[in-house]
Design an enzyme around this catalytic site. Sequence first.
Site, PDB file in Angstrom:
ATOM      1  N   LYS A 272       0.857  -1.188   0.000  1.00  0.00           N
ATOM      2  CA  LYS A 272       0.000   0.000   0.000  1.00  0.00           C
ATOM      3  C   LYS A 272       0.895   1.242   0.000  1.00  0.00           C
ATOM      4  O   LYS A 272       1.821   1.329   0.795  1.00  0.00           O
ATOM      5  CB  LYS A 272      -0.916   0.000   1.215  1.00  0.00           C
ATOM      6  CG  LYS A 272      -1.986  -1.073   1.118  1.00  0.00           C
ATOM      7  CD  LYS A 272      -3.071  -0.919   2.139  1.00  0.00           C
ATOM      8  CE  LYS A 272      -4.094  -2.019   2.012  1.00  0.00           C
ATOM      9  NZ  LYS A 272      -4.940  -1.908   0.809  1.00  0.00           N
ATOM     10  N   ARG A 348     -10.043 -11.791   0.052  1.00  0.00           N
ATOM     11  CA  ARG A 348     -10.819 -12.810  -0.665  1.00  0.00           C
ATOM     12  C   ARG A 348     -10.119 -14.161  -0.660  1.00  0.00           C
ATOM     13  O   ARG A 348     -10.772 -15.201  -0.729  1.00  0.00           O
ATOM     14  CB  ARG A 348     -11.122 -12.324  -2.083  1.00  0.00           C
ATOM     15  CG  ARG A 348      -9.900 -12.057  -2.910  1.00  0.00           C
ATOM     16  CD  ARG A 348     -10.179 -11.249  -4.163  1.00  0.00           C
ATOM     17  NE  ARG A 348     -10.346  -9.817  -3.895  1.00  0.00           N
ATOM     18  CZ  ARG A 348     -10.575  -8.900  -4.825  1.00  0.00           C
ATOM     19  NH1 ARG A 348     -10.680  -9.254  -6.104  1.00  0.00           N
ATOM     20  NH2 ARG A 348     -10.697  -7.633  -4.506  1.00  0.00           N
TER      21      ARG A 348
HETATM   22  N1  BES Z   1      -8.472  -4.191   3.043  1.00  0.00           N
HETATM   23  C1  BES Z   1      -8.471  -3.705   1.719  1.00  0.00           C
HETATM   24  C2  BES Z   1      -9.750  -2.970   1.360  1.00  0.00           C
HETATM   25  C3  BES Z   1      -9.955  -1.643   2.011  1.00  0.00           C
HETATM   26  C4  BES Z   1      -9.531  -0.496   1.391  1.00  0.00           C
HETATM   27  C5  BES Z   1     -10.651  -1.543   3.189  1.00  0.00           C
HETATM   28  C6  BES Z   1      -9.759   0.729   1.964  1.00  0.00           C
HETATM   29  C7  BES Z   1     -10.891  -0.314   3.755  1.00  0.00           C
HETATM   30  C8  BES Z   1     -10.452   0.825   3.135  1.00  0.00           C
HETATM   31  C9  BES Z   1      -8.328  -4.856   0.743  1.00  0.00           C
HETATM   32  O1  BES Z   1      -7.577  -5.931   1.174  1.00  0.00           O
HETATM   33  C10 BES Z   1      -7.640  -4.304  -0.455  1.00  0.00           C
HETATM   34  O2  BES Z   1      -6.515  -3.934  -0.335  1.00  0.00           O
HETATM   35  N2  BES Z   1      -8.351  -4.268  -1.561  1.00  0.00           N
HETATM   36  C11 BES Z   1      -7.813  -3.755  -2.764  1.00  0.00           C
HETATM   37  C12 BES Z   1      -8.215  -4.703  -3.857  1.00  0.00           C
HETATM   38  C13 BES Z   1      -7.538  -4.429  -5.152  1.00  0.00           C
HETATM   39  C14 BES Z   1      -6.076  -4.772  -5.051  1.00  0.00           C
HETATM   40  C15 BES Z   1      -8.202  -5.255  -6.200  1.00  0.00           C
HETATM   41  C16 BES Z   1      -8.433  -2.382  -2.993  1.00  0.00           C
HETATM   42  O3  BES Z   1      -9.611  -2.187  -2.687  1.00  0.00           O
HETATM   43  O4  BES Z   1      -7.697  -1.499  -3.425  1.00  0.00           O
HETATM   44 MN    MN Z   2      -5.489  -5.628   0.783  1.00  0.00          MN
END
Ligand code: BES
Ligand code: MN
Length: 496
Positions: A272, A348
């Site tokens: 991230k 997921r």
């Molecule tokens: N935990 C995150 C989703 C999330 C993002 C929760 C912001 C709360 C606030 C999840 O694991 C994630 O990183 N999802 C990615 C998916 C993408 C890589 C397809 C996302 O939403 O950017």
């Molecule tokens: Mn994630």
Amino acid sequence: MAVEIRCSTANLTNWSGQALAVGLFSGDSGDGTRRQLEERFGAALLQRLEQGRFKAKPGESLSIDLLGQQPGLLVLVGLGAPADFGPEQLRSATAAASRTAAAAGVAQLAIAMPVEGLDPASAASAMAEAVRLSLYADQRFKSEAEPRPCPEQVELLGMPEQAATAVGTAAAVCSGVELARELVAAPPNVATPAALADTAAAIARDHGLELKVLERADCEALGMGAYLAVAQGSDLPPKFIHLTYRPAGAVQRRLVLVGKGLTFDSGGYNLKTAGSQIEMMKYDMGGSAAVLGAMRAIAELKPAGVEVHMIVASCENMISGGAIHPGAIVTASNGKTIEINNTDAEGRLTLADALVYACKLEPDAVVDLATLTGACVIALGEEIAGLWSPSDGLAEALVDAGSRGGENLWRMPLRASYRDGLKSGLADMKNTGPRPGGSITAALFLQDFVTPAVSWAHLDIAGTVWSDKGRGLDPAGATGFGVRTLVNWVCAGGPA
Ligand code: BES
Ligand code: MN
Ligand code: ZN
């Protein structure tokens, strides 16, 4: 000590105690409240209101010192127009009343709201939840507790005896919401996978539930290659937590609650970056917090006829020499192969194996809750969770359970053609589709791990699990979202 909440048949003309809060409609609604106020406190009070700036708009409140009188403090809270008044307005007005009285240092409070048109039990539980949840404060991580005034006793006026049961139920639900808030707010060095397992153990011990915790080796034996791929980058061992509530009598329905339990999500090698709020990713276990909180409440409420399983495949998504590579191909416990084209779509992967395990229990329904996608936050914001389900009956039952608890769910499409976005040239599927419709492909990914005969719903709570500023009953921070929906749904007997 939690605030003590009671129903009382007294009303605003005859209750006596320290502080009285009264809900007022804007304009002259003719509901009699103004007349009763005049009767008790004199015409001067109403004149003062008319001259003053208090318009009784929703969210507005005014404290009036009644020196030397009983009550000594009158708190007026605005309700807006009578035509717009319903359970949601009742909740927020009750929360405003509680907060205003608490700030004034009141120990004993009575709240009078125009609930005549509402079902007494729902009104009582809405008010009781509003009082308790709006006064919640978390001081666990302060070296010295800050002085924080909070009423010890709150009476809900104009409530018949029968509403007392609803207040008791609300207390159990609120304990569950508070547990969820505490877990979500706890930092990632405290709320670890082992800590989640310990929390489940405490619930099991206190309420006589069954607990099974699968260690890494147990999960390997079950072939949980998707979940373990996420866990492998962390120094903390994964904990696959299975907690079971069994009712005293016959079982009519078996339900499974699955929660995403990433105690920290760094993104893995798809790290991230700036702006992605990596420091907030302690709340990526919000789904597991909601199911643990719900189990705590269910264990206390002991609903008949329903067996409830809670499953959390908990771990961290970290970076190390042993962490999974972007591009790795892994095999989930149902034999499906997954190309991990993005290590940040880790939730997921953990849910895939959790859902396969859940379906092996041959349940009547499975509901999963997950802070799954940023795309859902973009789509629905922080007040509404996304709901995906192929079953109309289950979707409706959940939306209804949510609305009874003041939690908003919005049904989203499980559009099958979007599954093409998950096609992989090498494996059965990829874990990540294109950015557009990202919360839909995430839900479609999960669907691949659910036995078609099992009724299933997925709730994306990424937006609702945390509130920076606070909203409605929720003080700033963790909201405990999902607990009320789940408890209301389970206690109503589960799916249609
Ligand atoms: N935990 C995150 C989703 C999330 C993002 C929760 C912001 C709360 C606030 C999840 O694991 C994630 O990183 N999802 C990615 C998916 C993408 C890589 C397809 C996302 O939403 O950017
Ligand atoms: Mn994630
Ligand atoms: Zn995540």
